[in-house]
Motif scaffolding. Sequence first.
Motif, PDB file in Angstrom:
ATOM      1  N   ASP A 150      -4.467   7.528  -4.425  1.00  0.00           N
ATOM      2  CA  ASP A 150      -5.892   6.379  -3.827  1.00  0.00           C
ATOM      3  C   ASP A 150      -6.176   5.555  -4.895  1.00  0.00           C
ATOM      4  O   ASP A 150      -6.249   5.648  -6.029  1.00  0.00           O
ATOM      5  N   ASN A 151      -6.276   4.978  -3.941  1.00  0.00           N
ATOM      6  CA  ASN A 151      -6.538   3.100  -4.277  1.00  0.00           C
ATOM      7  C   ASN A 151      -7.897   2.816  -5.291  1.00  0.00           C
ATOM      8  O   ASN A 151      -8.212   1.738  -5.023  1.00  0.00           O
ATOM      9  N   ALA A 152      -8.296   3.630  -4.757  1.00  0.00           N
ATOM     10  CA  ALA A 152     -10.263   3.525  -5.369  1.00  0.00           C
ATOM     11  C   ALA A 152     -10.624   3.357  -6.401  1.00  0.00           C
ATOM     12  O   ALA A 152     -11.255   3.199  -7.470  1.00  0.00           O
ATOM     13  N   CYS A 153      -8.868   4.272  -7.478  1.00  0.00           N
ATOM     14  CA  CYS A 153      -9.188   4.870  -8.416  1.00  0.00           C
ATOM     15  C   CYS A 153      -8.177   5.298  -9.040  1.00  0.00           C
ATOM     16  O   CYS A 153      -8.569   5.733 -10.453  1.00  0.00           O
ATOM     17  N   THR A 154      -6.874   4.661  -8.929  1.00  0.00           N
ATOM     18  CA  THR A 154      -5.601   4.458  -9.497  1.00  0.00           C
ATOM     19  C   THR A 154      -5.145   3.175  -9.144  1.00  0.00           C
ATOM     20  O   THR A 154      -4.779   2.782  -8.314  1.00  0.00           O
ATOM     21  N   MET A 155      -4.536   2.831 -11.103  1.00  0.00           N
ATOM     22  CA  MET A 155      -3.763   1.282 -10.990  1.00  0.00           C
ATOM     23  C   MET A 155      -2.611   2.575 -11.127  1.00  0.00           C
ATOM     24  O   MET A 155      -1.988   2.981 -11.615  1.00  0.00           O
ATOM     25  N   HIS A 156      -1.605   1.496 -11.236  1.00  0.00           N
ATOM     26  CA  HIS A 156      -0.429   1.447 -11.202  1.00  0.00           C
ATOM     27  C   HIS A 156       0.662   0.010 -11.168  1.00  0.00           C
ATOM     28  O   HIS A 156       0.346  -1.116 -11.137  1.00  0.00           O
ATOM     29  N   ARG A 157       1.767   0.306 -11.590  1.00  0.00           N
ATOM     30  CA  ARG A 157       3.239  -0.263 -12.083  1.00  0.00           C
ATOM     31  C   ARG A 157       4.285   0.452 -11.482  1.00  0.00           C
ATOM     32  O   ARG A 157       4.590   1.507 -11.719  1.00  0.00           O
ATOM     33  N   ARG A 158       6.110  -0.354 -12.270  1.00  0.00           N
ATOM     34  CA  ARG A 158       6.400   0.196 -11.817  1.00  0.00           C
ATOM     35  C   ARG A 158       7.858  -0.813 -13.162  1.00  0.00           C
ATOM     36  O   ARG A 158       8.005  -1.738 -13.457  1.00  0.00           O
ATOM     37  N   ASP A 159       8.241   0.290 -13.232  1.00  0.00           N
ATOM     38  CA  ASP A 159       9.942  -0.684 -14.059  1.00  0.00           C
ATOM     39  C   ASP A 159      11.105  -1.098 -13.707  1.00  0.00           C
ATOM     40  O   ASP A 159      11.256  -1.310 -12.739  1.00  0.00           O
ATOM     41  N   PRO A 160      11.723  -1.860 -14.105  1.00  0.00           N
ATOM     42  CA  PRO A 160      12.686  -2.881 -13.237  1.00  0.00           C
ATOM     43  C   PRO A 160      13.717  -1.644 -13.156  1.00  0.00           C
ATOM     44  O   PRO A 160      14.055  -0.264 -13.526  1.00  0.00           O
ATOM     45  N   PHE A 161      15.351  -2.320 -12.538  1.00  0.00           N
ATOM     46  CA  PHE A 161      15.886  -1.740 -12.440  1.00  0.00           C
ATOM     47  C   PHE A 161      17.642  -1.915 -12.069  1.00  0.00           C
ATOM     48  O   PHE A 161      17.071  -3.640 -11.720  1.00  0.00           O
ATOM     49  N   ASP A 162      18.219  -1.893 -12.114  1.00  0.00           N
ATOM     50  CA  ASP A 162      19.158  -2.437 -11.822  1.00  0.00           C
ATOM     51  C   ASP A 162      19.778  -3.223 -10.623  1.00  0.00           C
ATOM     52  O   ASP A 162      19.762  -2.558  -9.324  1.00  0.00           O
ATOM     53  N   GLY A 163      19.767  -4.527  -9.873  1.00  0.00           N
ATOM     54  CA  GLY A 163      19.796  -5.668  -9.322  1.00  0.00           C
ATOM     55  C   GLY A 163      20.529  -5.110  -8.248  1.00  0.00           C
ATOM     56  O   GLY A 163      20.670  -5.468  -7.048  1.00  0.00           O
ATOM     57  N   GLN A 164      21.541  -4.395  -8.926  1.00  0.00           N
ATOM     58  CA  GLN A 164      23.598  -3.808  -8.266  1.00  0.00           C
ATOM     59  C   GLN A 164      23.132  -3.042  -7.074  1.00  0.00           C
ATOM     60  O   GLN A 164      23.764  -3.048  -6.550  1.00  0.00           O
ATOM     61  N   CYS A 165      21.785  -2.200  -7.797  1.00  0.00           N
ATOM     62  CA  CYS A 165      21.561  -1.258  -6.597  1.00  0.00           C
ATOM     63  C   CYS A 165      20.481  -1.562  -5.624  1.00  0.00           C
ATOM     64  O   CYS A 165      19.765  -1.600  -5.675  1.00  0.00           O
ATOM     65  N   GLU A 166      20.168  -0.742  -4.928  1.00  0.00           N
ATOM     66  CA  GLU A 166      19.341  -0.608  -3.436  1.00  0.00           C
ATOM     67  C   GLU A 166      18.357   0.373  -3.649  1.00  0.00           C
ATOM     68  O   GLU A 166      18.883   1.704  -4.387  1.00  0.00           O
ATOM     69  N   ARG A 167      17.030  -0.192  -3.252  1.00  0.00           N
ATOM     70  CA  ARG A 167      16.008   0.683  -3.785  1.00  0.00           C
ATOM     71  C   ARG A 167      15.371   0.336  -2.238  1.00  0.00           C
ATOM     72  O   ARG A 167      14.840  -1.061  -2.347  1.00  0.00           O
ATOM     73  N   LEU A 168      14.787   1.135  -1.700  1.00  0.00           N
ATOM     74  CA  LEU A 168      14.557   1.313  -0.072  1.00  0.00           C
ATOM     75  C   LEU A 168      13.106   2.224  -0.220  1.00  0.00           C
ATOM     76  O   LEU A 168      13.791   3.141  -0.433  1.00  0.00           O
ATOM     77  N   MET A 169      11.420   1.291  -0.117  1.00  0.00           N
ATOM     78  CA  MET A 169      10.831   2.253  -0.206  1.00  0.00           C
ATOM     79  C   MET A 169       9.834   1.934   1.395  1.00  0.00           C
ATOM     80  O   MET A 169       9.765   0.132   1.581  1.00  0.00           O
ATOM     81  N   HIS A 170       9.617   2.770   1.716  1.00  0.00           N
ATOM     82  CA  HIS A 170       8.556   2.675   3.123  1.00  0.00           C
ATOM     83  C   HIS A 170       7.015   2.783   2.952  1.00  0.00           C
ATOM     84  O   HIS A 170       6.347   3.773   2.279  1.00  0.00           O
ATOM     85  N   ARG A 171       6.443   1.691   3.076  1.00  0.00           N
ATOM     86  CA  ARG A 171       4.618   1.452   1.909  1.00  0.00           C
ATOM     87  C   ARG A 171       3.812   1.547   3.379  1.00  0.00           C
ATOM     88  O   ARG A 171       3.937   0.270   4.216  1.00  0.00           O
ATOM     89  N   THR A 172       2.738   2.771   3.568  1.00  0.00           N
ATOM     90  CA  THR A 172       1.364   2.946   4.655  1.00  0.00           C
ATOM     91  C   THR A 172       0.526   2.443   3.733  1.00  0.00           C
ATOM     92  O   THR A 172       0.608   3.114   2.965  1.00  0.00           O
ATOM     93  N   THR A 173      -0.050   1.732   4.561  1.00  0.00           N
ATOM     94  CA  THR A 173      -1.830   1.153   3.325  1.00  0.00           C
ATOM     95  C   THR A 173      -3.156   2.036   4.404  1.00  0.00           C
ATOM     96  O   THR A 173      -2.868   1.550   5.470  1.00  0.00           O
ATOM     97  N   ILE A 174      -3.322   2.891   3.456  1.00  0.00           N
ATOM     98  CA  ILE A 174      -4.450   2.897   4.081  1.00  0.00           C
ATOM     99  C   ILE A 174      -5.963   2.465   4.068  1.00  0.00           C
ATOM    100  O   ILE A 174      -5.830   1.687   2.944  1.00  0.00           O
ATOM    101  N   LEU A 175      -6.301   1.330   5.319  1.00  0.00           N
ATOM    102  CA  LEU A 175      -7.848   0.925   5.266  1.00  0.00           C
ATOM    103  C   LEU A 175      -9.478   2.230   5.354  1.00  0.00           C
ATOM    104  O   LEU A 175      -8.270   2.436   5.508  1.00  0.00           O
ATOM    105  N   PRO A 176     -10.517   1.456   4.546  1.00  0.00           N
ATOM    106  CA  PRO A 176     -11.440   2.018   4.494  1.00  0.00           C
ATOM    107  C   PRO A 176     -12.238   2.349   6.041  1.00  0.00           C
ATOM    108  O   PRO A 176     -11.621   1.027   7.364  1.00  0.00           O
ATOM    109  N   GLU A 177     -12.825   3.295   6.206  1.00  0.00           N
ATOM    110  CA  GLU A 177     -13.557   3.772   8.012  1.00  0.00           C
ATOM    111  C   GLU A 177     -14.198   2.533   7.902  1.00  0.00           C
ATOM    112  O   GLU A 177     -15.268   2.617   6.376  1.00  0.00           O
TER     113      GLU A 177
END
Length: 285
Positions: free
Chosen positions: A251-278
């Motif tokens: 819930d983007n109205a009430c949670t803040m987030h951050r990410r740790d780094p990782f080894d750039g020689q390793c691949e990381r792929l996430m799919h993000r969908t973002t919900i807009l308000p009605e």
Amino acid sequence: MVSTALSIRPLSETFGAEVMGVTLSGAMDSDTFNQIQALWLRYELLLFRDQAISKNDQVGFTRLFGPLERHVREEWLNETHPEILHVTNMKKNGKAIGALGDSDVGWHYDQIYMPTPAVGSLLYAVTIPDEGGSTFFSDMTAAYLRLPQHLKTLVEGRTAIQSFAAFNALHTDDVNKIKTTLASDIPHPLVRTHPVTGRKALYLCPGFTTRICGLPEDESAAALEEILEWCIRPEFIYRHDWQLGDALLWDNACTMHRRDPFDGQCERLMHRTTILPEPQNAVPF
């Protein structure tokens, strides 16, 4: 879509829950969706483990919550499903195909720099490194409720400037390409009232919040530092160590987030969908 009686496992003292008994693939009946939506509003952050969802599945599921964003960085969008943003360090022909690379990503709210910010996001783990890249969430509702009185008095009725340029100067190599499409400085209340539940949460982050309106610069800087240090106390934090097939809905109205780094020689792929308000929830404060 498999749906039985849903069960949950709390993820932390104040917020977050793992939802069991459902897969997000295929069509979802209205009863199951209503249960998930109620849990999302209650817990602010939902984890779905062991998912095997297609791009169609992810777009279809998140669209049940509202219209979806198409990120302004078109080169980072999925070619067949432009509602999906690639969050990745992967490159093609030497160019990044997604956002945020492999370095540390500081605390932030998605789209806090927009006049009408997003209400939620779903992040799905497609490829992950063996270690690193954990994502941390802060419960900004609990942080507000437990805020020391002198800080509650300070934030009451005040706004703060949210700067698109400030965050992207740290996390992209081409701010100029997109800064003309977005306002650089947007004032938002320091306390956000949730458009559905009515609960109040602190609405600021070190990534975007540059100053508190109406305060001298030195007082603003000191107050922001004190409030933000409060928000990342251990009792407000959930750390997520990713497994393949994890899907996190926050819930983007009430949670803040951050990410740790990782080894750039390793691949990381996430799919993000973002919900807009009605439309009825388009003014979130």
